[in-house]
Design a protein around this motif. Structure first.
Motif, mmCIF file in Angstrom:
data_model
loop_
_atom_site.group_PDB
_atom_site.id
_atom_site.type_symbol
_atom_site.label_atom_id
_atom_site.label_comp_id
_atom_site.label_asym_id
_atom_site.label_seq_id
_atom_site.Cartn_x
_atom_site.Cartn_y
_atom_site.Cartn_z
ATOM 1 N N GLY A 1 -0.335 13.104 -0.793
ATOM 2 C CA GLY A 1 -0.791 12.817 0.566
ATOM 3 C C GLY A 1 0.063 11.783 1.261
ATOM 4 N N ASP A 2 0.539 10.780 0.503
ATOM 5 C CA ASP A 2 1.434 9.762 1.072
ATOM 6 C C ASP A 2 2.728 10.395 1.558
ATOM 7 O OD1 ASP A 2 -0.466 7.963 0.114
ATOM 8 O OD2 ASP A 2 0.673 7.535 -1.709
ATOM 9 N N VAL A 3 3.239 11.304 0.740
ATOM 10 C CA VAL A 3 4.516 11.957 1.043
ATOM 11 C C VAL A 3 4.380 12.879 2.252
ATOM 12 C CG1 VAL A 3 6.179 13.655 0.176
ATOM 13 C CG2 VAL A 3 5.430 11.769 -1.289
ATOM 14 N N PRO B 1 0.819 -1.221 0.000
ATOM 15 C CA PRO B 1 0.000 0.000 0.000
ATOM 16 C C PRO B 1 0.849 1.266 0.000
ATOM 17 C CG PRO B 1 -0.871 -1.607 1.555
ATOM 18 C CD PRO B 1 0.459 -2.120 1.116
ATOM 19 N N GLY B 2 0.199 2.402 -0.297
ATOM 20 C CA GLY B 2 0.936 3.644 -0.496
ATOM 21 C C GLY B 2 1.083 4.554 0.700
ATOM 22 N N PHE B 3 0.110 4.566 1.610
ATOM 23 C CA PHE B 3 0.133 5.563 2.689
ATOM 24 C C PHE B 3 0.605 4.952 3.990
ATOM 25 C CE2 PHE B 3 -1.568 7.995 6.192
ATOM 26 C CZ PHE B 3 -1.358 9.306 5.801
ATOM 27 N N PRO B 4 1.626 5.570 4.625
ATOM 28 C CA PRO B 4 2.447 6.715 4.198
ATOM 29 C C PRO B 4 3.647 6.263 3.369
ATOM 30 C CG PRO B 4 3.025 6.094 6.427
ATOM 31 C CD PRO B 4 1.931 5.156 5.999
ATOM 32 N N SER B 5 4.335 7.220 2.764
ATOM 33 C CA SER B 5 5.522 6.922 1.968
ATOM 34 C C SER B 5 6.682 6.508 2.862
ATOM 35 C CB SER B 5 5.925 8.152 1.147
ATOM 36 O OG SER B 5 7.226 8.011 0.618
ATOM 37 N N GLY B 6 7.173 5.293 2.667
ATOM 38 C CA GLY B 6 8.286 4.810 3.487
ATOM 39 C C GLY B 6 9.583 5.548 3.208
ATOM 40 N N HIS B 7 9.869 5.822 1.926
ATOM 41 C CA HIS B 7 11.086 6.559 1.577
ATOM 42 C C HIS B 7 11.090 7.939 2.247
ATOM 43 C CE1 HIS B 7 11.564 3.466 -1.441
ATOM 44 N NE2 HIS B 7 12.702 3.999 -1.868
ATOM 45 N N THR B 8 9.956 8.620 2.180
ATOM 46 C CA THR B 8 9.868 9.965 2.768
ATOM 47 C C THR B 8 9.976 9.902 4.280
ATOM 48 O OG1 THR B 8 8.385 10.572 0.952
ATOM 49 C CG2 THR B 8 8.529 12.091 2.805
ATOM 50 N N THR B 9 9.318 8.917 4.886
ATOM 51 C CA THR B 9 9.403 8.754 6.338
ATOM 52 C C THR B 9 10.847 8.556 6.771
ATOM 53 O OG1 THR B 9 7.185 7.760 6.450
ATOM 54 C CG2 THR B 9 8.672 7.356 8.304
ATOM 55 N N ASN B 10 11.562 7.685 6.084
ATOM 56 C CA ASN B 10 12.963 7.424 6.430
ATOM 57 C C ASN B 10 13.814 8.680 6.283
ATOM 58 O OD1 ASN B 10 12.190 4.800 6.837
ATOM 59 N ND2 ASN B 10 13.203 3.969 5.029
ATOM 60 N N ALA B 11 13.628 9.384 5.164
ATOM 61 C CA ALA B 11 14.442 10.579 4.910
ATOM 62 C C ALA B 11 14.196 11.656 5.958
ATOM 63 C CB ALA B 11 14.139 11.124 3.515
ATOM 64 N N PHE B 12 12.953 11.851 6.372
ATOM 65 C CA PHE B 12 12.658 12.890 7.351
ATOM 66 C C PHE B 12 12.989 12.448 8.779
ATOM 67 C CE2 PHE B 12 10.647 15.210 4.003
ATOM 68 C CZ PHE B 12 10.758 16.534 4.410
ATOM 69 N N THR B 13 13.027 11.161 9.032
ATOM 70 C CA THR B 13 13.516 10.682 10.326
ATOM 71 C C THR B 13 14.992 11.031 10.472
ATOM 72 O OG1 THR B 13 11.933 8.836 10.345
ATOM 73 C CG2 THR B 13 13.842 8.662 11.803
ATOM 74 N N VAL B 14 15.756 10.747 9.425
ATOM 75 C CA VAL B 14 17.186 11.092 9.430
ATOM 76 C C VAL B 14 17.364 12.601 9.566
ATOM 77 C CG1 VAL B 14 19.318 11.099 8.076
ATOM 78 C CG2 VAL B 14 17.852 9.080 8.069
ATOM 79 N N ALA B 15 16.617 13.374 8.787
ATOM 80 C CA ALA B 15 16.754 14.838 8.822
ATOM 81 C C ALA B 15 16.435 15.395 10.201
ATOM 82 C CB ALA B 15 15.836 15.465 7.775
ATOM 83 N N THR B 16 15.459 14.802 10.885
ATOM 84 C CA THR B 16 15.092 15.271 12.223
ATOM 85 C C THR B 16 16.208 15.011 13.220
ATOM 86 O OG1 THR B 16 12.745 14.867 11.766
ATOM 87 C CG2 THR B 16 13.390 15.056 14.084
#
Length: 216
Positions: A190-192, A142-157
């Motif tokens: 929305g996923d992103v 499934p699409g929601f939420p985006s795993g790539h975006t979640t990972n990238a923003f976890t690192v950025a945080t």
């Protein structure tokens, strides 16, 4: 000393961590819910329109490898970062950073999988009427939420808190990762956006947890 004994559980620090950063945590929860309800469920026409606009903004497939590469780096950069900070650095603070990053990423990936299964919302390529063909890979989950975006923003945080001098590059990488996933036809906006707030949530929670436990 016991690996599984109940006496060693420290669940209270979870609550304390959430309370310590309650404003950011609340913003993350509200943002996540708005992305889910406002775009994926109630605002589907707007979400679809934006997904098509981003997808068709790429006029040549020659750029697909570059965009896919950006998304891949944003998704997986935490792996070499954890290895670098723990294996090659000799500073205790950087060892702590590696642990924080690793725990935050495990939390992010686990929550992403749980939420994907719970909401079971399709990706653009899984909606035949849109005519969107996935570029770079053909995911089936499934699409929601985006795993790539979640990972990238976890690192950025985590980087934002631990390494201020590196804030801009990692935030830009996180944003580029999210945008890339839409252009590649792999996610709706929305996923992103949901992934953005989920990543911030995971990073903030683990940072707060680390701060509490290091003070004991």
């Amino acid at each position: 000393m016991s690996l599984l004994g109940r006496a060693g559980l420290d669940l209270r620090s979870w609550v304390k961590s959430l309370r310590a950063s309650h404003r950011i945590i609340l913003i993350c929860i509200i943002g996540f819910v708005l992305a889910l309800l406002g775009l994926r469920i109630l605002g589907t026409p707007a979400d679809t329109y934006l997904a098509l606009a981003f997808y068709h903004s790429l006029s040549s497939d020659s750029f697909v490898p570059l965009i896919f590469g950006i998304a891949t780096v944003g998704d997986l950069i935490w792996v070499p970062l954890v290895f670098w900070l723990y294996v090659f650095r000799k500073d205790n603070n950087e060892w702590t950073s590696s642990l924080i990053l690793a725990v935050a990423m495990v939390s992010a990936m686990a929550l992403t999988d749980i939420l994907k299964a719970a909401f079971n919302l399709p990706r653009p390529s899984q909606v035949p009427s849109l005519g969107i063909m996935p570029r770079g890979e053909i995911p089936t989950n499934p699409g929601f939420p985006s795993g790539h975006t979640t990972n990238a923003f976890t690192v950025a945080t985590v980087i934002w808190s631990r390494y201020p001098a590196w804030r801009v590059p990692f935030v830009l990488l996180a944003i580029a990762t999210g945008v890339s996933m839409i252009i590649l036809g792999l996610h709706f906006p929305g996923d992103v956006i949901g992934g953005v707030f989920l990543g911030m949530f995971c990073g903030t929670f683990v940072l707060g947890l680390a701060k509490l436990r290091s003070s004991k």
